[in-house]
Design an enzyme around this catalytic site. Structure first.
Site, mmCIF file in Angstrom:
data_model
loop_
_atom_site.group_PDB
_atom_site.id
_atom_site.type_symbol
_atom_site.label_atom_id
_atom_site.label_comp_id
_atom_site.label_asym_id
_atom_site.label_seq_id
_atom_site.Cartn_x
_atom_site.Cartn_y
_atom_site.Cartn_z
ATOM 1 N N CYS A 1 -2.213 10.387 -6.487
ATOM 2 C CA CYS A 1 -3.540 10.116 -5.266
ATOM 3 C C CYS A 1 -4.686 11.791 -5.361
ATOM 4 C CB CYS A 1 -2.887 10.178 -4.205
ATOM 5 S SG CYS A 1 -4.305 10.243 -2.364
ATOM 6 N N LYS B 1 1.040 -1.246 0.513
ATOM 7 C CA LYS B 1 -0.110 0.075 -0.243
ATOM 8 C C LYS B 1 0.630 1.231 0.254
ATOM 9 C CE LYS B 1 -3.977 1.422 2.399
ATOM 10 N NZ LYS B 1 -4.958 1.252 0.768
HETATM 11 C C1 DHB Z 1 -5.503 6.339 -1.544
HETATM 12 C C2 DHB Z 1 -6.027 6.643 -2.830
HETATM 13 C C3 DHB Z 1 -5.391 6.528 -4.397
HETATM 14 O O1 DHB Z 1 -5.914 6.909 -5.427
HETATM 15 C C4 DHB Z 1 -3.893 6.302 -4.640
HETATM 16 O O2 DHB Z 1 -3.075 6.619 -5.176
HETATM 17 C C5 DHB Z 1 -3.471 6.449 -2.903
HETATM 18 C C6 DHB Z 1 -3.769 6.561 -1.292
HETATM 19 C C7 DHB Z 1 -6.083 7.252 -0.844
HETATM 20 O O3 DHB Z 1 -7.385 7.362 -0.599
HETATM 21 O O4 DHB Z 1 -5.937 6.254 0.815
#
Ligand code: DHB
Length: 411
Positions: A134, A46
């Protein structure tokens, strides 16, 4: 001979060209170990920040209608030290021997540079994916929509002269000049970039709860990143465009709405070196990799391909000959179906019975009206009033569609 599904990214061999996207079900060694035990070709953790954080307020994810999902998680994660610790790597990867990748999404450039320096020193990590896309951190616009900022971030990263391969996660683009500008910046740093993963979620979508007359998720006024089948065509276009525009030393990794082996095949045709699965992994769990890889294998066998190399990047231009070949194949497939299956074709998923009942009731209403207009007498018990008829239709549609919205547990 079995088909060869392997590929390489970041100088590493992946036994299958399908692996997980950074996202749900990738935040802990427990979740990552399930990916490692499946037919996923690699494991990607993640997106991490410097410190552990809990993310945005709940509810922050929504499974809209089977066609798309919305999330605004705000980067809940255990902090970079967790994802690069030998303990996590061992617990996650076990004896799988697969490549392990980490992902970072720092709050600012300094955070990203600090994390990259740390990661570069750790053994057992095959590469790092820098998230330039993000959409969910409040007050932080998407880096790769601001080409100057993207250039300065990549310039600073290039100066680190990292030993580990670097991938970049890209947002979707929708316009020719934007594809070109993004590719130009990436090409400028081609000696530092191993791959570009296209696409992250389509940012700032909104799902509305009609009953409550409010957004379906809580953070950012309900705005979140859209993923799942709704974004697949945008993702395919981005992979195709990036492959056409990027220097050949930069691989393109496809991601966005992948659910089946056929989807993977389409991304490979567009030139993807490997394909990541995010939303479907979230919904189905790590067994999706076994299913998707198995489906790809069957499709390749049917088409007579022995390796992904044979068709990767070989999307053909549209042609009349191709269209008629496709029509003939559809017709043949239709003729081969059972009568019950054929009956389903014109009425979609619900089958023919509800449609027949509604047609019968509509016919009855018309006949009654005509009879009445011609002077016949009809008692109230003899026909269905129009309002009730619509209600019956709605109920039948409801039965066919199933519940309109299905909420999926927060993961
Ligand atoms: C999150 C969403 C994303 O699209 C990403 O690339 C990384 C994190 C999130 O909201 O946690």
């Amino acid at each position: 001979m079995p088909v060869d599904l392997s590929t390489t990214i970041c100088g590493q061999t992946l036994t299958t060209c399908v692996y997980n996207a950074s996202g749900p079900r990738t935040g802990s060694s427990d979740a990552l170990s399930k990916v490692a035990s499946s037919r996923s070709g690699a494991v990607l953790a993640k997106s991490a920040t410097v410190e552990e954080q809990t993310g945005n307020p709940l509810p922050r994810t929504f499974q809209a209608d089977g066609k798309g999902s919305l999330n605004s998680e705000g980067l809940p994660n255990k902090g970079i030290d967790y994802y690069i610790s030998q303990n996590t790597i061992e617990e996650s990867m076990g004896e799988s021997g697969k490549p392990y990748f980490v992902s970072i999404s720092g709050h600012n450039l300094a955070d990203n540079l600090d994390m990259l320096k740390k990661i570069d020193k750790v053994s057992g990590i095959s590469g790092v994916e820098l998230n330039l896309a993000c959409p969910n951190v409040i007050g932080h616009p998407i880096i790769a929509y601001d080409f100057e900022q993207m250039d300065s971030v990549l310039s600073a990263v290039a100066k680190l002269k990292l030993k580990k391969p670097l991938g970049v996660k890209m947002p979707p683009y929708f316009d020719g000049p934007h594809f070109e500008q993004a590719a130009k910046v990436l090409n400028k740093y081609k000696s530092s970039i191993s791959y570009a993963a296209s696409i992250n979620t389509v940012g700032n979508a909104l799902v509305i709860d009609t009953v409550a007359e409010m957004p379906a998720i809580n953070p950012k006024g309900g705005f979140g990143g859209l993923s799942g089948p709704a974004v697949k065509y945008t993702a395919l276009a981005n992979v195709k465009k990036m492959r056409d525009l990027l220097d050949e030393s930069i691989d393109v990794v496809g991601v966005g709405g992948v659910e089946t082996g056929e989807d993977v095949f389409q991304f490979l045709l567009c030139g993807a070196q490997a394909v990541q699965v995010g939303t479907k992994h979230w919904i189905e769990g790590a067994s999706c990799f076994d299913r998707i890889v198995g489906e790809l294998e069957v499709l390749m066998e049917e088409k007579g391909y022995k390796s992904v190399e044979e068709f990767r990047g070989k999307l053909k231009p549209w042609s009349k000959a191709g269209a008629s070949k496709s029509r003939a194949a559809k017709k043949k497939a239709g003729a081969g179906r059972s009568r019950a299956d054929q009956a389903k074709i014109p009425v979609g998923k619900g089958g023919i019975l509800p449609t027949m009942i509604v047609s019968f009731l509509l016919g009855l209403l018309l006949a009654t009206a005509a009879f009445s207009a011609l002077g016949g007498e009809v008692s109230m018990g003899g026909f269905v009033p129009f309002g009730s008829l619509l209600k019956i239709h709605d109920e039948l549609e409801g039965a066919r569609m199933g519940p309109r919205k299905k909420k999926v547990k927060e993961l």
